[in-house]
Design a protein around this motif. Structure first.
Motif, mmCIF file in Angstrom:
data_model
loop_
_atom_site.group_PDB
_atom_site.id
_atom_site.type_symbol
_atom_site.label_atom_id
_atom_site.label_comp_id
_atom_site.label_asym_id
_atom_site.label_seq_id
_atom_site.Cartn_x
_atom_site.Cartn_y
_atom_site.Cartn_z
ATOM 1 N N LEU A 110 0.830 -1.206 0.000
ATOM 2 C CA LEU A 110 0.000 0.000 0.000
ATOM 3 C C LEU A 110 0.865 1.256 0.000
ATOM 4 N N ASP A 111 1.897 1.276 0.845
ATOM 5 C CA ASP A 111 2.784 2.440 0.911
ATOM 6 C C ASP A 111 3.507 2.660 -0.413
ATOM 7 N N ALA A 112 3.979 1.575 -1.027
ATOM 8 C CA ALA A 112 4.722 1.678 -2.282
ATOM 9 C C ALA A 112 3.849 2.144 -3.437
ATOM 10 N N ASN A 113 2.545 1.990 -3.315
ATOM 11 C CA ASN A 113 1.639 2.352 -4.408
ATOM 12 C C ASN A 113 0.743 3.537 -4.097
ATOM 13 N N ARG A 114 1.082 4.290 -3.069
ATOM 14 C CA ARG A 114 0.334 5.528 -2.803
ATOM 15 C C ARG A 114 0.669 6.542 -3.897
ATOM 16 N N GLU A 115 -0.242 7.438 -4.157
ATOM 17 C CA GLU A 115 -0.074 8.381 -5.262
ATOM 18 C C GLU A 115 1.217 9.193 -5.131
ATOM 19 N N ALA A 116 1.507 9.701 -3.953
ATOM 20 C CA ALA A 116 2.705 10.515 -3.771
ATOM 21 C C ALA A 116 3.977 9.696 -4.028
ATOM 22 N N THR A 117 3.986 8.451 -3.604
ATOM 23 C CA THR A 117 5.156 7.603 -3.816
ATOM 24 C C THR A 117 5.352 7.301 -5.286
ATOM 25 N N VAL A 118 4.268 7.005 -5.989
ATOM 26 C CA VAL A 118 4.356 6.688 -7.405
ATOM 27 C C VAL A 118 4.796 7.909 -8.191
ATOM 28 N N ARG A 119 4.269 9.084 -7.863
ATOM 29 C CA ARG A 119 4.650 10.316 -8.564
ATOM 30 C C ARG A 119 6.120 10.664 -8.343
ATOM 31 N N SER A 120 6.628 10.371 -7.157
ATOM 32 C CA SER A 120 8.027 10.704 -6.869
ATOM 33 C C SER A 120 9.001 9.812 -7.631
ATOM 34 N N ARG A 121 8.554 8.666 -8.113
ATOM 35 C CA ARG A 121 9.414 7.760 -8.882
ATOM 36 C C ARG A 121 9.614 8.232 -10.308
ATOM 37 N N ARG A 122 8.764 9.140 -10.771
ATOM 38 C CA ARG A 122 8.842 9.604 -12.180
ATOM 39 C C ARG A 122 10.001 10.519 -12.388
#
Length: 122
Positions: A110-122
């Motif tokens: 869940l933490d790895a797929n939160r919106e903020a986490t996913v956006r920061s990987r871009r």
């Protein structure tokens, strides 16, 4: 003859620590035998789907989405089935059971797929 009377029992906070007050030791978690692995017939993983996250078998619907809709957004399992008609109630309950049986792993997912986490990987 009057019927039986019911008396409401209220437990106070002083009963919570009763084992400690009576001298019982808190069990050591390392001495408690591990629970057997529970099978979840509706849950599977596939590295090619959702990055290997647990999904409902036969779908691309991740367990994390079930958890998010029900625990974080307040939907009931019945409401989720009404919104996603390709899912069954048994699948939803099995996804929730999988979450509770594998809580640490699922919280990481869940933490790895939160919106903020996913956006920061871009």
């Amino acid at each position: 003859m009057p019927g039986p009377t019911c008396r409401r029992v209220v437990h106070s906070a002083r009963h919570i620590d009763r084992p400690r007050r009576l001298g019982y030791a808190t069990p050591n978690p390392s001495l408690i035998p591990a629970m057997p692995k529970v099978l979840h017939p509706h849950i599977t993983t596939d590295p090619a789907i959702c990055g290997g996250s647990p999904i409902i078998e036969g779908t691309r619907f991740p367990v994390r989405s079930v958890v998010s809709y029900i625990l974080y957004h307040g939907l009931t399992p019945e409401e989720l089935v009404a919104r996603f008609t390709h899912l069954g109630l048994g699948q939803i309950h099995d996804a929730l059971a999988y979450y509770y049986d594998n809580r640490d792993e699922m919280e990481q997912d869940l933490d790895a797929n939160r919106e903020a986490t996913v956006r920061s990987r871009r």
